[in-house]
Write a protein that holds these residues in place. Structure first.
Motif, PDB file in Angstrom:
ATOM      1  N   LEU A 124       0.547  -1.308   0.042  1.00  0.00           N
ATOM      2  CA  LEU A 124       0.189   0.578  -0.300  1.00  0.00           C
ATOM      3  C   LEU A 124       0.802   1.468  -0.140  1.00  0.00           C
ATOM      4  N   ASN A 125       1.958   0.925   0.419  1.00  0.00           N
ATOM      5  CA  ASN A 125       2.901   2.266   0.592  1.00  0.00           C
ATOM      6  C   ASN A 125       3.709   2.667  -0.221  1.00  0.00           C
ATOM      7  N   GLU A 126       4.104   1.781  -1.380  1.00  0.00           N
ATOM      8  CA  GLU A 126       4.751   1.675  -2.906  1.00  0.00           C
ATOM      9  C   GLU A 126       3.920   2.241  -3.723  1.00  0.00           C
ATOM     10  N   TYR A 127       1.877   1.714  -2.716  1.00  0.00           N
ATOM     11  CA  TYR A 127       1.097   2.567  -4.356  1.00  0.00           C
ATOM     12  C   TYR A 127       0.701   3.941  -4.041  1.00  0.00           C
ATOM     13  N   ALA A 128       0.821   4.425  -3.044  1.00  0.00           N
ATOM     14  CA  ALA A 128       1.068   5.600  -2.478  1.00  0.00           C
ATOM     15  C   ALA A 128       2.268   6.137  -2.958  1.00  0.00           C
ATOM     16  N   LYS A 129       2.935   6.394  -2.739  1.00  0.00           N
ATOM     17  CA  LYS A 129       4.558   6.513  -4.133  1.00  0.00           C
ATOM     18  C   LYS A 129       4.403   6.899  -4.858  1.00  0.00           C
ATOM     19  N   ASP A 130       3.712   6.088  -5.581  1.00  0.00           N
ATOM     20  CA  ASP A 130       2.809   5.504  -7.111  1.00  0.00           C
ATOM     21  C   ASP A 130       2.387   7.008  -7.429  1.00  0.00           C
ATOM     22  N   PRO A 131       2.939   7.316  -8.548  1.00  0.00           N
ATOM     23  CA  PRO A 131       2.041   9.186  -9.036  1.00  0.00           C
ATOM     24  C   PRO A 131       0.757   8.186  -9.083  1.00  0.00           C
ATOM     25  N   MET A 132       0.075   7.216  -9.349  1.00  0.00           N
ATOM     26  CA  MET A 132      -0.970   6.933  -9.468  1.00  0.00           C
ATOM     27  C   MET A 132      -1.581   6.678  -7.774  1.00  0.00           C
ATOM     28  N   GLY A 133      -1.108   6.851  -7.475  1.00  0.00           N
ATOM     29  CA  GLY A 133      -1.849   6.505  -5.863  1.00  0.00           C
ATOM     30  C   GLY A 133      -1.574   8.175  -5.050  1.00  0.00           C
ATOM     31  N   GLY A 134      -1.076   8.692  -6.231  1.00  0.00           N
ATOM     32  CA  GLY A 134      -1.084  10.474  -5.155  1.00  0.00           C
ATOM     33  C   GLY A 134       0.215  11.049  -5.045  1.00  0.00           C
TER      34      GLY A 134
ATOM     35  N   ASN B 263      -7.237  -0.132 -19.490  1.00  0.00           N
ATOM     36  CA  ASN B 263      -7.302  -1.506 -20.168  1.00  0.00           C
ATOM     37  C   ASN B 263      -7.015  -2.916 -19.581  1.00  0.00           C
ATOM     38  N   ALA B 264      -6.342  -2.654 -18.194  1.00  0.00           N
ATOM     39  CA  ALA B 264      -6.432  -3.894 -17.134  1.00  0.00           C
ATOM     40  C   ALA B 264      -7.995  -4.392 -16.901  1.00  0.00           C
ATOM     41  N   TYR B 265      -8.753  -3.125 -16.618  1.00  0.00           N
ATOM     42  CA  TYR B 265      -9.757  -2.807 -15.821  1.00  0.00           C
ATOM     43  C   TYR B 265     -11.661  -3.562 -17.255  1.00  0.00           C
ATOM     44  N   ILE B 266     -11.128  -2.945 -18.026  1.00  0.00           N
ATOM     45  CA  ILE B 266     -11.663  -3.144 -19.649  1.00  0.00           C
ATOM     46  C   ILE B 266     -11.717  -4.391 -20.223  1.00  0.00           C
ATOM     47  N   LYS B 267     -10.182  -5.503 -19.714  1.00  0.00           N
ATOM     48  CA  LYS B 267     -10.089  -6.264 -19.922  1.00  0.00           C
ATOM     49  C   LYS B 267     -11.007  -7.289 -19.446  1.00  0.00           C
TER      50      LYS B 267
ATOM     51  N   CYS C  22     -22.895 -10.469  -4.102  1.00  0.00           N
ATOM     52  CA  CYS C  22     -22.867  -9.151  -4.384  1.00  0.00           C
ATOM     53  C   CYS C  22     -23.793  -9.345  -6.152  1.00  0.00           C
ATOM     54  N   CYS C  23     -24.284  -8.227  -6.556  1.00  0.00           N
ATOM     55  CA  CYS C  23     -25.341  -7.955  -7.930  1.00  0.00           C
ATOM     56  C   CYS C  23     -23.354  -6.971  -9.030  1.00  0.00           C
ATOM     57  N   LYS C  24     -22.518  -6.630  -8.650  1.00  0.00           N
ATOM     58  CA  LYS C  24     -21.717  -5.889  -9.117  1.00  0.00           C
ATOM     59  C   LYS C  24     -19.997  -5.457  -8.299  1.00  0.00           C
ATOM     60  N   ILE C  25     -19.337  -4.727  -9.106  1.00  0.00           N
ATOM     61  CA  ILE C  25     -17.871  -4.505  -8.495  1.00  0.00           C
ATOM     62  C   ILE C  25     -18.276  -2.768  -8.733  1.00  0.00           C
ATOM     63  N   THR C  26     -17.564  -2.729  -7.944  1.00  0.00           N
ATOM     64  CA  THR C  26     -16.725  -1.142  -8.620  1.00  0.00           C
ATOM     65  C   THR C  26     -15.828  -1.056  -8.349  1.00  0.00           C
ATOM     66  N   LEU C  27     -15.706   0.292  -9.254  1.00  0.00           N
ATOM     67  CA  LEU C  27     -13.598   1.058  -8.652  1.00  0.00           C
ATOM     68  C   LEU C  27     -13.515   2.083  -9.205  1.00  0.00           C
ATOM     69  N   GLU C  28     -13.186   3.497  -8.455  1.00  0.00           N
ATOM     70  CA  GLU C  28     -12.130   3.850  -9.897  1.00  0.00           C
ATOM     71  C   GLU C  28     -10.701   4.240 -10.836  1.00  0.00           C
ATOM     72  N   VAL C  29     -10.690   4.886 -10.881  1.00  0.00           N
ATOM     73  CA  VAL C  29      -9.421   5.485 -11.992  1.00  0.00           C
ATOM     74  C   VAL C  29      -9.178   6.408 -12.613  1.00  0.00           C
ATOM     75  N   LEU C  30      -8.404   6.758 -12.437  1.00  0.00           N
ATOM     76  CA  LEU C  30      -7.974   7.700 -13.033  1.00  0.00           C
ATOM     77  C   LEU C  30      -7.735   7.918 -14.357  1.00  0.00           C
ATOM     78  N   GLU C  31      -8.482   9.022 -15.148  1.00  0.00           N
ATOM     79  CA  GLU C  31      -8.253   9.692 -16.538  1.00  0.00           C
ATOM     80  C   GLU C  31      -7.101   9.052 -16.931  1.00  0.00           C
ATOM     81  N   GLY C  32      -5.983   8.847 -16.643  1.00  0.00           N
ATOM     82  CA  GLY C  32      -4.818   9.920 -17.443  1.00  0.00           C
ATOM     83  C   GLY C  32      -4.172   8.444 -16.997  1.00  0.00           C
ATOM     84  N   ASN C  33      -4.709   6.975 -16.382  1.00  0.00           N
ATOM     85  CA  ASN C  33      -4.137   5.926 -16.368  1.00  0.00           C
ATOM     86  C   ASN C  33      -4.902   4.773 -17.460  1.00  0.00           C
ATOM     87  N   GLN C  34      -4.155   4.883 -18.470  1.00  0.00           N
ATOM     88  CA  GLN C  34      -4.609   3.861 -19.412  1.00  0.00           C
ATOM     89  C   GLN C  34      -4.107   3.378 -19.048  1.00  0.00           C
ATOM     90  N   VAL C  35      -3.100   2.324 -18.659  1.00  0.00           N
ATOM     91  CA  VAL C  35      -2.830   0.760 -17.953  1.00  0.00           C
ATOM     92  C   VAL C  35      -3.768   0.747 -17.539  1.00  0.00           C
TER      93      VAL C  35
END
Length: 160
Positions: free
Chosen positions: A23-33, A134-138, A118-131
């Motif tokens: 989680l800390n590594e993710y937070a340090k990434d630009p996509m995590g803030g 693409n994984a979520y679309i897949k 459950c009836c669904k799974i939801t998430l949020e993704v940054l507009e600029g995070n194309q990678v």
């Protein structure tokens, strides 16, 4: 190469340390803030997660090394009158990207969601995070809309 996906046992100190590290590594990434987790979060997160039966975490291991994770929160759809899972955090460490670990994590989340009815799974993704998009679309995700004329839902926040 050995890949293993596990639900995190919040009483297992090794797993919780690995979860906090990921989680800390993710937070340090630009996509995590782009900045490290606050000390308060590092110190208190696991105890707070233990208090909430509606939260679960998943870790993906590659050859025994923690490689990716997800923190998920159970919510409720009033329209469907069923639970839902919101993927709150989701990341694969850079050194393990390209191994389709995100798909394996998504499959485990879906397995848990189905087991909970459950009836669904939801998430949020940054507009600029194309990678990530693409994984979520897949994995079968798409923008949420009730009526195309009204447009897609927009995620907003108000900090307190």
């Amino acid at each position: 190469m050995s890949i293993k996906i596990e639900l995190v046992d919040y009483d297992n100190e090794n797993q919780t340390n690995e979860l906090l590290h990921l989680l800390n590594e993710y937070a340090k990434d630009p996509m995590g803030g782009g900045s490290e987790l606050a000390n308060f979060s590092k110190t208190n997160l696991i105890e707070e997660l233990k208090k909430r039966s509606f939260i679960f975490s998943i870790i993906c291991y590659v050859d025994g090394k923690p490689a990716g994770f997800s923190n998920c929160i159970e919510g409720f759809s009033t329209f469907k009158c069923k639970p839902l899972i919101n993927i709150h955090d989701f990341a694969v460490n850079p050194e393990f990207r390209g191994l389709q670990l995100s798909q394996r994590l998504m499959n485990k989340i879906e397995e848990v969601a189905i087991s909970k009815g459950c009836c669904k799974i939801t998430l949020e993704v940054l507009e600029g995070n194309q990678v990530a998009q693409n994984a979520y679309i897949k994995a079968g995700f798409k923008g949420y809309e009730l009526d195309p004329e009204m447009g897609k839902a927009v995620f907003w926040e108000k900090s307190l």
